[in-house]
Design an enzyme around this catalytic site. Structure first.
Site, PDB file in Angstrom:
ATOM      1  N   GLU A 114       0.823  -1.204   0.000  1.00  0.00           N
ATOM      2  CA  GLU A 114       0.000   0.000   0.000  1.00  0.00           C
ATOM      3  C   GLU A 114       0.865   1.266   0.000  1.00  0.00           C
ATOM      4  O   GLU A 114       0.595   2.214  -0.735  1.00  0.00           O
ATOM      5  CB  GLU A 114      -0.921  -0.003   1.221  1.00  0.00           C
ATOM      6  CG  GLU A 114      -2.236   0.689   0.981  1.00  0.00           C
ATOM      7  CD  GLU A 114      -3.299   0.221   1.964  1.00  0.00           C
ATOM      8  OE1 GLU A 114      -4.264  -0.396   1.517  1.00  0.00           O
ATOM      9  OE2 GLU A 114      -3.144   0.465   3.168  1.00  0.00           O
ATOM     10  N   GLU A 146       2.221   1.583  -3.397  1.00  0.00           N
ATOM     11  CA  GLU A 146       1.200   2.046  -4.337  1.00  0.00           C
ATOM     12  C   GLU A 146       0.960   3.543  -4.160  1.00  0.00           C
ATOM     13  O   GLU A 146       0.824   4.288  -5.132  1.00  0.00           O
ATOM     14  CB  GLU A 146      -0.104   1.270  -4.089  1.00  0.00           C
ATOM     15  CG  GLU A 146      -1.151   1.502  -5.166  1.00  0.00           C
ATOM     16  CD  GLU A 146      -2.471   0.786  -4.867  1.00  0.00           C
ATOM     17  OE1 GLU A 146      -2.517  -0.032  -3.919  1.00  0.00           O
ATOM     18  OE2 GLU A 146      -3.444   1.070  -5.570  1.00  0.00           O
ATOM     19  N   CYS A 167      -8.737  -2.266   3.333  1.00  0.00           N
ATOM     20  CA  CYS A 167      -8.598  -3.406   4.254  1.00  0.00           C
ATOM     21  C   CYS A 167      -9.930  -3.857   4.812  1.00  0.00           C
ATOM     22  O   CYS A 167     -10.057  -4.936   5.357  1.00  0.00           O
ATOM     23  CB  CYS A 167      -7.718  -3.031   5.426  1.00  0.00           C
ATOM     24  SG  CYS A 167      -6.100  -2.558   4.918  1.00  0.00           S
ATOM     25  N   SER A 224      -7.297   1.535  -3.033  1.00  0.00           N
ATOM     26  CA  SER A 224      -6.049   0.818  -3.240  1.00  0.00           C
ATOM     27  C   SER A 224      -6.389  -0.572  -3.780  1.00  0.00           C
ATOM     28  O   SER A 224      -7.375  -1.176  -3.381  1.00  0.00           O
ATOM     29  CB  SER A 224      -5.319   0.700  -1.909  1.00  0.00           C
ATOM     30  OG  SER A 224      -4.456  -0.389  -1.934  1.00  0.00           O
ATOM     31  N   LYS A 279     -15.605 -10.088   6.596  1.00  0.00           N
ATOM     32  CA  LYS A 279     -14.500 -10.908   6.067  1.00  0.00           C
ATOM     33  C   LYS A 279     -15.023 -12.243   5.554  1.00  0.00           C
ATOM     34  O   LYS A 279     -14.438 -12.842   4.662  1.00  0.00           O
ATOM     35  CB  LYS A 279     -13.458 -11.154   7.155  1.00  0.00           C
ATOM     36  CG  LYS A 279     -12.744  -9.908   7.627  1.00  0.00           C
ATOM     37  CD  LYS A 279     -11.496  -9.606   6.826  1.00  0.00           C
ATOM     38  CE  LYS A 279     -10.724  -8.483   7.486  1.00  0.00           C
ATOM     39  NZ  LYS A 279     -10.175  -7.522   6.540  1.00  0.00           N
ATOM     40  N   GLU A 305     -16.022 -11.392   2.243  1.00  0.00           N
ATOM     41  CA  GLU A 305     -14.852 -11.112   1.423  1.00  0.00           C
ATOM     42  C   GLU A 305     -14.192 -12.403   0.949  1.00  0.00           C
ATOM     43  O   GLU A 305     -13.854 -12.551  -0.226  1.00  0.00           O
ATOM     44  CB  GLU A 305     -13.839 -10.291   2.239  1.00  0.00           C
ATOM     45  CG  GLU A 305     -12.637  -9.851   1.428  1.00  0.00           C
ATOM     46  CD  GLU A 305     -11.547  -9.236   2.296  1.00  0.00           C
ATOM     47  OE1 GLU A 305     -11.381  -9.682   3.432  1.00  0.00           O
ATOM     48  OE2 GLU A 305     -10.875  -8.311   1.822  1.00  0.00           O
ATOM     49  N   GLU A 340     -13.208 -13.104  -6.914  1.00  0.00           N
ATOM     50  CA  GLU A 340     -11.846 -12.788  -7.362  1.00  0.00           C
ATOM     51  C   GLU A 340     -10.769 -13.118  -6.323  1.00  0.00           C
ATOM     52  O   GLU A 340      -9.595 -12.971  -6.601  1.00  0.00           O
ATOM     53  CB  GLU A 340     -11.760 -11.314  -7.768  1.00  0.00           C
ATOM     54  CG  GLU A 340     -12.038 -10.298  -6.671  1.00  0.00           C
ATOM     55  CD  GLU A 340     -13.516  -9.947  -6.541  1.00  0.00           C
ATOM     56  OE1 GLU A 340     -14.359 -10.739  -7.021  1.00  0.00           O
ATOM     57  OE2 GLU A 340     -13.827  -8.909  -5.939  1.00  0.00           O
ATOM     58  N   CYS A 348     -11.353  -2.217  13.658  1.00  0.00           N
ATOM     59  CA  CYS A 348     -11.584  -3.663  13.834  1.00  0.00           C
ATOM     60  C   CYS A 348     -11.826  -4.060  15.286  1.00  0.00           C
ATOM     61  O   CYS A 348     -12.488  -5.057  15.545  1.00  0.00           O
ATOM     62  CB  CYS A 348     -10.401  -4.441  13.305  1.00  0.00           C
ATOM     63  SG  CYS A 348     -10.002  -4.023  11.620  1.00  0.00           S
TER      64      CYS A 348
END
Lengths: 579, 124
Positions: A278, A281, A298, A318, A357, A360, A365, A502
């Protein structure tokens, strides 16, 4: 200041205080059910009624403000009888299958039943019947256990400003549901799981993958690898009687090893990968005049929110996967190669403080060469249930360390678990990279703290940059609106879907309304993470020897072709549910 | 209403109504129990009859009444038999008909249809 008398005790409180707060400030407890401080103060459950002298009928203490000279009785026999009647009426339409309920032992309704000595069902009659909605990969709704307190509705509408759920129908058929009673999977829900955290009963819960994980652990031909997120270690102990925010990392690792996981890794190392990618990037985008501001990715709840609400602005996100997905990909490639195990023989389990999550990990993908990055995601709560199932006396366990070769993580990885942490960790690495030397500045206190939106101006390598940290989806929406209008003058944004990051995720141990109003759970858990960071010898992701080694041996350098294959992803606009 | 109440249920009903009246937040909730409370006050003996003797003098509570055909009024036209949704009525044309109480669901359709008002409620 206002003077009043509560239970024969003269007290003095500030003007505008509710009777409930005034009583609690003076050590007098009033039972509540629908009350959730600052979120749901509507007075619809009637549990907190009190007697006010000279007033016809009972007053609702959670919404009634104090008046000069008020004489309040909170526990007169009439009040106790009325409260018991109210509880009996709520119970009359509640499916009382406590034995098989995931909230048994931590249910506010059950606690009240014990408090009021409910020995039999007073009012038996018709019960409402709802179908269980378990279509989504993350949340299960069983409204046969719902008591219509509306805490989830208020959280979704007022805290997250999503409004995916509300009360539908009238009278006896009233039910908390979605538009046209669709599954949560098909509406604008982001799976942040904050509704689960606010539910007093077992009407909302996570989709469990405990049985599946036990199956894999039984199967000897499968190499089962587990990783635990930073926020799990500071909350898991709460399920075993430790004070809020206790760091039980050592015991947690021992418990996981005893349960039979072949390797126990730390997602903090995955977080270090995320920072490497990150920060790289970000620097690339700044140097090459790419799309700015760049926003972290995230938090899967946030990603789903962005895909649904701001499909035109997805370039700002990102392309990095979230830490546990990156780590899963590394386990099934680098570790598989190193240990000589076929990737399809490896099962990766993530222990996360998060509900989204789960969603996710199920995204199309999130796989490389046909291998799913993460096979199962379980929450902190599910892990505590598994530890109990395995008959492990958690408090008696010895401490042990995460497994090598990826056991070592930095302090930067640890603070990922709280709002501002990803930003701080990324700044540490970006500053060093841009300056080209090892800077002493480590702590970016401007991005810490409880505020929903935190703004800071910094200088990185002589370049002035502005950063923003937002937590909670209502704040995320404000930032996205600024970017959309073109009023955004900042370059780097961290967004977390859950208010507080979190540590307050939808998969964390559920705290009752009373605890939530008395202590700042977020702060206790976050402080514990910051002290882990302070105690770490390595506090910058790029200095992690394990990370350096993997880049040397496998990934080449941040942003390389290989790194993109394993550690990056892409986003697709998702249709918003239109009526 | 279905004949299963016990004497203590009257006190329970009264307590419930009073508690709702005092603890409800809205005006509707505060007044909804009033009809129950005032009938309990002025017509308590009817409540007691229901609970203790399974008797409904108004003939309103279905569980406490049977529908029977008065043979003196019945002309045997068969309208009730044709309209009964559960086939509980039998009888020859022009002869008094009869309702089988085991099958009857006490819906009252026969009483509504009978042109001669021959169907009557009979307390059990």
């Amino acid at each position: 200041m206002v003077k009043l008398v509560i239970d024969n005790k003269p007290v003095e409180v500030e003007e505008g205080t509710t009777i409930l707060e005034a009583a609690r400030q003076n050590g007098i407890d009033i039972p509540t059910l629908c009350f959730l401080k600052d979120i749901n103060e509507v007075g619809d459950c009637r549990m907190c009624i009190v007697e006010v002298e000279g007033r016809k009928g009972f007053a609702t203490s959670c919404i009634q403000t104090v008046e000069e000279g008020m004489v309040v009785k909170t526990h007169s026999p009439e009040i106790l009888e009325a409260r018991k009647t109210i509880l009996d009426l709520i119970l009359s339409n509640h499916h009382k299958d406590c034995l098989t309920c995931s909230r048994s032992g931590n249910c506010e309704l059950q606690a009240l039943s014990i408090k009021f000595n409910v020995q039999k069902v007073e009012y038996e009659g018709e019960m409402s019947k709802h179908k269980i909605d378990d279509k989504s990969p993350a949340i299960v709704r069983d409204f046969n256990k719902c008591i219509l307190c509306r805490r989830c509705v208020a959280t979704c509408k007022n805290v997250q400003e999503i409004g995916a759920i509300d009360c539908i129908e009238r009278g006896f058929s009233s039910c908390i549901s979605t538009t046209y009673d669709h599954s949560l999977n098909d509406v604008d829900c982001t799976f942040c799981g904050q509704c689960i955290e606010s539910c007093p009963t077992g009407a909302l819960r996570e989709k469990e993958y405990i049985d599946e994980v036990w199956e894999k652990l039984k199967d000897e031909s499968t190499y089962v690898v587990v990783q635990t997120a930073p926020a799990v270690r500071v909350a898991l102990g709460e399920e075993f009687g430790y004070p809020i925010g206790t760091n039980v990392k050592g015991k947690m690792v021992t418990a996981l090893k005893n349960m039979g996981f072949d390797k126990v890794f730390d997602t903090n190392t995955g977080a270090d990968f995320t920072i490497m990618e990150e920060a790289n990037e970000f620097i690339e985008r700044v140097k090459n005049k790419g799309t700015l501001p760049m926003i972290t990715s995230c938090s899967p709840g946030w990603v789903r929110f962005a895909e649904k609400n701001y499909p035109d602005l997805l370039d700002h996100l990102s392309t990095c996967k979230s830490p546990h997905q990156m780590f899963g990909a590394i386990i099934k490639s680098y570790l598989a190669q190193k240990e000589g195990i076929a990737p399809h023989k490896i099962c990766t389990v993530s222990v996360m403080p998060c509900i989204a999550k789960k969603y996710e990990a199920s995204r199309e993908e999130m796989e490389v060469d046909g291998n799913r990055d993460v096979d199962y995601v379980i929450t902190t709560r599910e892990l505590s249930r598994m530890i109990r199932q395995a008959n492990i006396s958690f408090r008696e366990l010895e401490d042990s360390d995460f497994d090598d070769p990826m056991g070592e993580a930095t302090g930067a990885g640890a603070i990922f678990g709280t709002t501002g942490g990803v930003m701080e960790a990324a700044l540490r690495t970006a500053a060093d990279t841009l300056e080209g030397k090892n800077l002493e500045k480590l702590e970016y206190t401007q991005v810490r703290g409880e505020k929903g939106i935190k703004r800071a101006e910094l200088s990185l390598g002589g370049m002035p940059i502005k950063v923003v940290v937002a937590s909670g989806l209502s704040n995320a929406r404000k930032i996205m609106e600024e970017i959309k209008n073109g009023t955004a003058d900042y370059q780097f944004v961290e967004i977390m879907a859950c208010p507080g990051g979190c540590v307050m995720g939808g998969g964390q141990p559920i705290k009752s309304s009373k605890i939530r109003s008395a202590v700042d759970v977020r702060k206790l858990r976050a402080d514990s993470l910051y002290s882990i960071d302070e105690a770490s010898t390595i506090r910058k992701s790029h200095e992690n020897p394990a990370i350096q080694k993997i880049y040397q041996e496998f990934l080449e350098k941040p942003g390389s072709h290989k790194a993109h294959k394993y550690l990056h992803t892409h986003y697709t606009a998702k249709e918003k549910y239109e009526i | 209403m279905n004949g299963k109440a016990e004497p203590d249920d009257l006190n329970k009903l009264e307590r419930l109504a009073n508690n709702i009246k005092k603890s409800a937040i809205c005006g509707l909730g505060q007044t909804a129990p009033n009809p129950v409370l005032s009938t309990l006050k002025y017509f308590r003996e009817e409540y007691v009859e229901h609970v203790s003797y399974n008797k409904c003098r108004a003939g309103y509570c279905r569980a406490l009444c049977n529908l029977v055909i008065n043979p003196e009024k019945c002309r045997g036209c068969g309208i009730c038999k044709r309209n009964c949704p559960v086939g509980a009525i039998s009888g020859e044309v022009k002869m008094p008909h009869e309702i089988n109480q085991k099958i009857c669901i006490k819906c009252g359709t026969c009483a509504d249809k009978c042109p001669f008002h021959a169907i009557e409620k009979q307390t059990i």
